[in-house]
Write a protein that holds these residues in place. Sequence first.
Motif, PDB file in Angstrom:
ATOM      1  N   LEU A  32      81.538 -22.027 103.093  1.00 55.33           N
ATOM      2  CA  LEU A  32      82.169 -20.890 103.766  1.00 55.33           C
ATOM      3  C   LEU A  32      81.161 -19.955 104.410  1.00 55.33           C
ATOM      4  CD1 LEU A  32      85.089 -20.064 101.306  1.00 55.33           C
ATOM      5  CD2 LEU A  32      85.175 -21.356 103.453  1.00 55.33           C
ATOM      6  N   THR A  33      79.920 -19.958 103.939  1.00 55.24           N
ATOM      7  CA  THR A  33      78.880 -19.103 104.536  1.00 55.24           C
ATOM      8  C   THR A  33      77.974 -19.885 105.490  1.00 55.24           C
ATOM      9  OG1 THR A  33      77.396 -19.432 102.647  1.00 55.24           O
ATOM     10  CG2 THR A  33      78.849 -17.504 102.574  1.00 55.24           C
ATOM     11  N   ALA A  34      78.265 -21.161 105.691  1.00 54.54           N
ATOM     12  CA  ALA A  34      77.439 -21.986 106.585  1.00 54.54           C
ATOM     13  C   ALA A  34      77.553 -21.502 108.030  1.00 54.54           C
ATOM     14  CB  ALA A  34      77.861 -23.450 106.488  1.00 54.54           C
ATOM     15  N   MET A  35      76.445 -21.646 108.741  1.00 53.17           N
ATOM     16  CA  MET A  35      76.398 -21.252 110.145  1.00 53.17           C
ATOM     17  C   MET A  35      75.824 -22.405 110.970  1.00 53.17           C
ATOM     18  SD  MET A  35      74.991 -17.394 109.485  1.00 53.17           S
ATOM     19  CE  MET A  35      74.824 -17.002 111.197  1.00 53.17           C
ATOM     20  N   PRO A  36      76.187 -22.487 112.240  1.00 51.80           N
ATOM     21  CA  PRO A  36      75.653 -23.562 113.084  1.00 51.80           C
ATOM     22  C   PRO A  36      74.133 -23.528 113.223  1.00 51.80           C
ATOM     23  CG  PRO A  36      77.492 -22.456 114.179  1.00 51.80           C
ATOM     24  CD  PRO A  36      77.169 -21.662 112.943  1.00 51.80           C
ATOM     25  N   THR A  37      73.512 -22.396 112.934  1.00 52.24           N
ATOM     26  CA  THR A  37      72.061 -22.276 113.043  1.00 52.24           C
ATOM     27  C   THR A  37      71.331 -22.699 111.769  1.00 52.24           C
ATOM     28  OG1 THR A  37      72.247 -19.957 112.385  1.00 52.24           O
ATOM     29  CG2 THR A  37      72.185 -20.433 114.756  1.00 52.24           C
ATOM     30  N   ASP A  38      72.072 -23.081 110.737  1.00 50.77           N
ATOM     31  CA  ASP A  38      71.444 -23.544 109.496  1.00 50.77           C
ATOM     32  C   ASP A  38      70.689 -24.837 109.769  1.00 50.77           C
ATOM     33  OD1 ASP A  38      72.478 -21.422 108.078  1.00 50.77           O
ATOM     34  OD2 ASP A  38      74.141 -22.550 107.220  1.00 50.77           O
ATOM     35  N   ALA A  40      69.496 -28.662 109.580  1.00 50.07           N
ATOM     36  CA  ALA A  40      70.240 -29.916 109.358  1.00 50.07           C
ATOM     37  C   ALA A  40      69.967 -30.408 107.947  1.00 50.07           C
ATOM     38  CB  ALA A  40      69.815 -30.956 110.378  1.00 50.07           C
ATOM     39  N   PRO A  41      70.896 -31.011 107.298  1.00 51.76           N
ATOM     40  CA  PRO A  41      72.271 -31.336 107.691  1.00 51.76           C
ATOM     41  C   PRO A  41      73.260 -30.227 107.367  1.00 51.76           C
ATOM     42  CG  PRO A  41      71.819 -32.358 105.591  1.00 51.76           C
ATOM     43  CD  PRO A  41      70.562 -31.622 106.000  1.00 51.76           C
ATOM     44  N   LEU A  42      72.778 -29.081 106.879  1.00 57.43           N
ATOM     45  CA  LEU A  42      73.686 -28.010 106.455  1.00 57.43           C
ATOM     46  C   LEU A  42      74.435 -27.385 107.617  1.00 57.43           C
ATOM     47  CD1 LEU A  42      71.302 -26.430 103.840  1.00 57.43           C
ATOM     48  CD2 LEU A  42      73.238 -27.923 103.398  1.00 57.43           C
ATOM     49  N   ASP A  43      73.918 -27.523 108.832  1.00 55.38           N
ATOM     50  CA  ASP A  43      74.607 -26.987 110.003  1.00 55.38           C
ATOM     51  C   ASP A  43      75.966 -27.657 110.208  1.00 55.38           C
ATOM     52  OD1 ASP A  43      73.379 -29.422 110.620  1.00 55.38           O
ATOM     53  OD2 ASP A  43      72.941 -28.843 112.694  1.00 55.38           O
ATOM     54  N   VAL A  88      72.481 -29.760  93.368  1.00 54.47           N
ATOM     55  CA  VAL A  88      72.610 -30.015  94.810  1.00 54.47           C
ATOM     56  C   VAL A  88      72.910 -28.710  95.546  1.00 54.47           C
ATOM     57  CG1 VAL A  88      74.032 -31.158  96.564  1.00 54.47           C
ATOM     58  CG2 VAL A  88      73.244 -32.434  94.565  1.00 54.47           C
ATOM     59  N   ALA A  89      73.814 -27.917  95.003  1.00 58.48           N
ATOM     60  CA  ALA A  89      74.150 -26.636  95.627  1.00 58.48           C
ATOM     61  C   ALA A  89      72.955 -25.685  95.612  1.00 58.48           C
ATOM     62  CB  ALA A  89      75.351 -26.000  94.927  1.00 58.48           C
ATOM     63  N   ALA A  90      72.206 -25.657  94.512  1.00 61.31           N
ATOM     64  CA  ALA A  90      71.028 -24.777  94.438  1.00 61.31           C
ATOM     65  C   ALA A  90      69.967 -25.207  95.453  1.00 61.31           C
ATOM     66  CB  ALA A  90      70.452 -24.785  93.023  1.00 61.31           C
ATOM     67  N   ALA A  91      69.729 -26.500  95.560  1.00 59.87           N
ATOM     68  CA  ALA A  91      68.750 -26.998  96.533  1.00 59.87           C
ATOM     69  C   ALA A  91      69.231 -26.747  97.958  1.00 59.87           C
ATOM     70  CB  ALA A  91      68.493 -28.484  96.302  1.00 59.87           C
ATOM     71  N   ALA A  92      70.531 -26.902  98.191  1.00 57.10           N
ATOM     72  CA  ALA A  92      71.079 -26.647  99.526  1.00 57.10           C
ATOM     73  C   ALA A  92      70.931 -25.172  99.909  1.00 57.10           C
ATOM     74  CB  ALA A  92      72.542 -27.066  99.585  1.00 57.10           C
ATOM     75  N   ALA A  93      71.171 -24.277  98.961  1.00 54.29           N
ATOM     76  CA  ALA A  93      71.004 -22.841  99.241  1.00 54.29           C
ATOM     77  C   ALA A  93      69.547 -22.540  99.573  1.00 54.29           C
ATOM     78  CB  ALA A  93      71.467 -22.019  98.039  1.00 54.29           C
ATOM     79  N   ASP A  94      68.634 -23.147  98.839  1.00 55.38           N
ATOM     80  CA  ASP A  94      67.208 -22.996  99.126  1.00 55.38           C
ATOM     81  C   ASP A  94      66.887 -23.470 100.538  1.00 55.38           C
ATOM     82  OD1 ASP A  94      65.817 -21.804  97.077  1.00 55.38           O
ATOM     83  OD2 ASP A  94      64.735 -23.612  96.497  1.00 55.38           O
ATOM     84  N   ARG A  95      67.346 -24.657 100.854  1.00 57.76           N
ATOM     85  CA  ARG A  95      67.076 -25.256 102.172  1.00 57.76           C
ATOM     86  C   ARG A  95      67.698 -24.419 103.279  1.00 57.76           C
ATOM     87  NH1 ARG A  95      64.590 -26.993 106.048  1.00 57.76           N
ATOM     88  NH2 ARG A  95      65.415 -28.702 107.301  1.00 57.76           N
ATOM     89  N   ARG A  96      68.924 -23.989 103.052  1.00 54.96           N
ATOM     90  CA  ARG A  96      69.617 -23.183 104.051  1.00 54.96           C
ATOM     91  C   ARG A  96      68.837 -21.921 104.397  1.00 54.96           C
ATOM     92  NH1 ARG A  96      74.447 -19.983 101.898  1.00 54.96           N
ATOM     93  NH2 ARG A  96      72.661 -18.848 101.114  1.00 54.96           N
TER      94      ARG A  96
END
Length: 173
Positions: A32-38, A40-43, A88-96
């Motif tokens: 829900l907080t993802a943005m197109p500028t995040d 990849a691949p989170l964008d 996975v969520a913690a690593a994704a938040a870090d990466r984001r």
Amino acid sequence: MGLLLRGVLVRAAAIGLATGARSTSAATALVLTAMPTDPAPLDRLATVPAKIAAGVAAAGELVVDKLPVAPPRSDPPGLVPRLLLAPVAAAAADRRDGARPDRWTALNALVATAAAAASAVGGVHLRAALQRRLGSDLPGAVAEDVLAGVLARVGGRREPGPGVTARARGYAE
């Protein structure tokens, strides 16, 4: 350990605690907080279909959790997904937020996993205690929903502090 890095670890703990209570909560907060500028691949999570799917999954879990046929989250079918989703969520938040994978990412994943395990098992016991005291499971379930939502919000926030930015730039903490 620097104050900035502690903020990142608190976020990892919040992600884990939320995931232990409701397996989809932290992942949903990240979507829900993802943005197109995040990066990849989170964008790819910044799309309307991804946000709708995450919302539907979270809403479904909130409903199914109240049903008497819902399996205990402390049993392997309920626990394993939580222990896999939290890191996975913690690593994704870090990466984001711009951090490169490093030893702190691994530490965040471990903190999130441990917090998810504690939350899953502890939540079962606390909810059972509330049920004995109040005569119904519903108040404990709703309280858990609210707490998981608050923790997911804390864990899903975009800027936990300059610690992630400093790590992304290669500064030692």
